[in-house]
Design a protein around this motif. Structure first.
Motif, mmCIF file in Angstrom:
data_model
loop_
_atom_site.group_PDB
_atom_site.id
_atom_site.type_symbol
_atom_site.label_atom_id
_atom_site.label_comp_id
_atom_site.label_asym_id
_atom_site.label_seq_id
_atom_site.Cartn_x
_atom_site.Cartn_y
_atom_site.Cartn_z
ATOM 1 N N THR A 227 0.816 -1.210 0.000
ATOM 2 C CA THR A 227 0.000 0.000 0.000
ATOM 3 C C THR A 227 0.852 1.263 0.000
ATOM 4 N N VAL A 228 0.283 2.319 -0.575
ATOM 5 C CA VAL A 228 0.912 3.637 -0.561
ATOM 6 C C VAL A 228 -0.190 4.664 -0.306
ATOM 7 N N LEU A 229 0.013 5.527 0.671
ATOM 8 C CA LEU A 229 -0.997 6.488 1.094
ATOM 9 C C LEU A 229 -0.960 7.749 0.246
ATOM 10 N N ASN A 230 -2.142 8.214 -0.151
ATOM 11 C CA ASN A 230 -2.296 9.551 -0.708
ATOM 12 C C ASN A 230 -2.705 10.446 0.462
ATOM 13 N N PHE B 92 -5.635 5.072 0.152
ATOM 14 C CA PHE B 92 -4.405 4.416 -0.277
ATOM 15 C C PHE B 92 -4.609 3.684 -1.589
ATOM 16 N N ALA B 93 -3.511 3.472 -2.274
ATOM 17 C CA ALA B 93 -3.481 2.652 -3.479
ATOM 18 C C ALA B 93 -2.690 1.387 -3.171
ATOM 19 N N ALA B 94 -2.983 0.345 -3.930
ATOM 20 C CA ALA B 94 -2.232 -0.903 -3.816
ATOM 21 C C ALA B 94 -1.429 -1.082 -5.096
ATOM 22 N N VAL B 95 -0.112 -1.210 -4.959
ATOM 23 C CA VAL B 95 0.763 -1.372 -6.110
ATOM 24 C C VAL B 95 1.585 -2.647 -5.930
ATOM 25 N N TRP B 96 2.045 -3.198 -7.022
ATOM 26 C CA TRP B 96 2.854 -4.411 -6.931
ATOM 27 C C TRP B 96 4.166 -4.212 -7.671
ATOM 28 N N ALA C 139 -1.924 8.793 -6.280
ATOM 29 C CA ALA C 139 -2.913 7.999 -7.013
ATOM 30 C C ALA C 139 -4.320 8.261 -6.476
ATOM 31 N N THR C 140 -5.286 8.279 -7.373
ATOM 32 C CA THR C 140 -6.679 8.488 -6.979
ATOM 33 C C THR C 140 -7.533 7.252 -7.215
ATOM 34 N N THR C 141 -6.902 6.157 -7.641
ATOM 35 C CA THR C 141 -7.611 4.892 -7.808
ATOM 36 C C THR C 141 -6.963 3.839 -6.930
ATOM 37 N N PHE C 142 -7.731 2.815 -6.598
ATOM 38 C CA PHE C 142 -7.255 1.766 -5.697
ATOM 39 C C PHE C 142 -6.090 0.992 -6.324
ATOM 40 N N PHE C 143 -6.243 0.618 -7.594
ATOM 41 C CA PHE C 143 -5.215 -0.161 -8.297
ATOM 42 C C PHE C 143 -4.753 0.637 -9.514
ATOM 43 N N ASP D 76 -1.861 -0.899 -14.610
ATOM 44 C CA ASP D 76 -2.754 -1.441 -15.628
ATOM 45 C C ASP D 76 -2.975 -2.945 -15.493
ATOM 46 N N ASP D 77 -1.960 -3.662 -15.069
ATOM 47 C CA ASP D 77 -2.036 -5.113 -15.132
ATOM 48 C C ASP D 77 -1.502 -5.717 -13.846
ATOM 49 N N VAL D 78 -2.398 -6.245 -13.025
ATOM 50 C CA VAL D 78 -2.000 -6.864 -11.758
ATOM 51 C C VAL D 78 -2.048 -8.380 -11.936
ATOM 52 N N PRO D 79 -0.946 -9.069 -11.725
ATOM 53 C CA PRO D 79 -0.948 -10.519 -11.907
ATOM 54 C C PRO D 79 -1.703 -11.221 -10.789
#
Length: 221
Positions: free
Chosen positions: A94-97, A103-107, A131-135, A138-141
């Protein structure tokens, strides 16, 4: 970021020592459990300060390296519902705005080399801080596991109630705020695990190996 190709390999049920336990804790008594522990990160924290590298990224890498060390934490299901094992799992974190207080979730793709992983993950944190979206990627495995951080508070217990999550086998990690205790730096860590794939023995081994990484942080440099 390109999606990484990986394979979930079906488990041979005829030779799988865990078959009876898996079926019991998935079908007859489906349950998860959570363990909260204190990890002494004194040496690791000092090494990170000296290196200038990011603490959160180091925590994520350490957890990812251990998840990828042990097959029980990479268990999944095939399309027809049979147990399988991912070749590799990548951490989602997670990363907080701070302006939106969301927060957003990034991988990031796991890399056994901490330095290479750090550069990729640190760039993701910087890029998606607004980020203003959760994910936002573009492509989360499918082969990811979750890490979240509560750097604003310490805790002695933390659990998640995942509705309908009886087939979620990847571990979930929650990190807390450092505390100072008797001259040592302590990190609270909560580990949520599906009992079908891992017992207390397996979780304790992971926690002990995390302590070893924290006590000998030569991997940071």
């Amino acid at each position: 970021m390109l999606r990484l190709v990986t394979t979930a390999r079906p488990i041979d049920l005829a030779t799988w020592p865990r078959r009876e336990h898996f079926e019991h804790y998935r079908d007859r008594v489906p349950c998860t459990y959570a363990v909260t522990v204190d990890v002494d990160v004194t040496e690791m924290a000092a090494a990170l300060r000296a290196s200038g590298r990011k603490t959160y990224v180091a925590q994520v890498w350490a957890l990812a390296s251990l998840v990828n060390r042990h097959a029980e934490f990479r268990t999944t299901l095939t399309a027809d519902g049979a147990p399988a094992t991912w070749d590799e799992l990548h951490p989602m974190f997670t990363v907080l705005n701070p302006e939106r207080e969301t927060f957003a979730a990034v991988w990031a793709p796991f890399d056994a080399d901490f330095g290479r992983f750090h550069d990729v993950a640190a760039d993701l944190l910087a890029t998606h801080r607004s980020a203003t979206t959760f994910f936002p990627q573009d492509d989360v495995p499918a082969n990811t596991f979750d890490v979240s951080s509560l750097p604003w508070t310490s805790f002695t217990g933390f659990t998640l109630q995942v509705a309908g999550g009886w087939d979620h086998f990847a571990p979930i990690f929650t990190l807390g705020r450092y505390t100072e205790r008797d001259g040592r730096t302590v990190l609270p860590l909560a580990v949520q695990v599906h009992h079908a794939v891992a017992d207390g023995f397996h979780t304790a081994r992971l926690v002990n190996e995390l302590q070893e990484l924290a006590s000998d942080p030569s991997w940071i440099s």
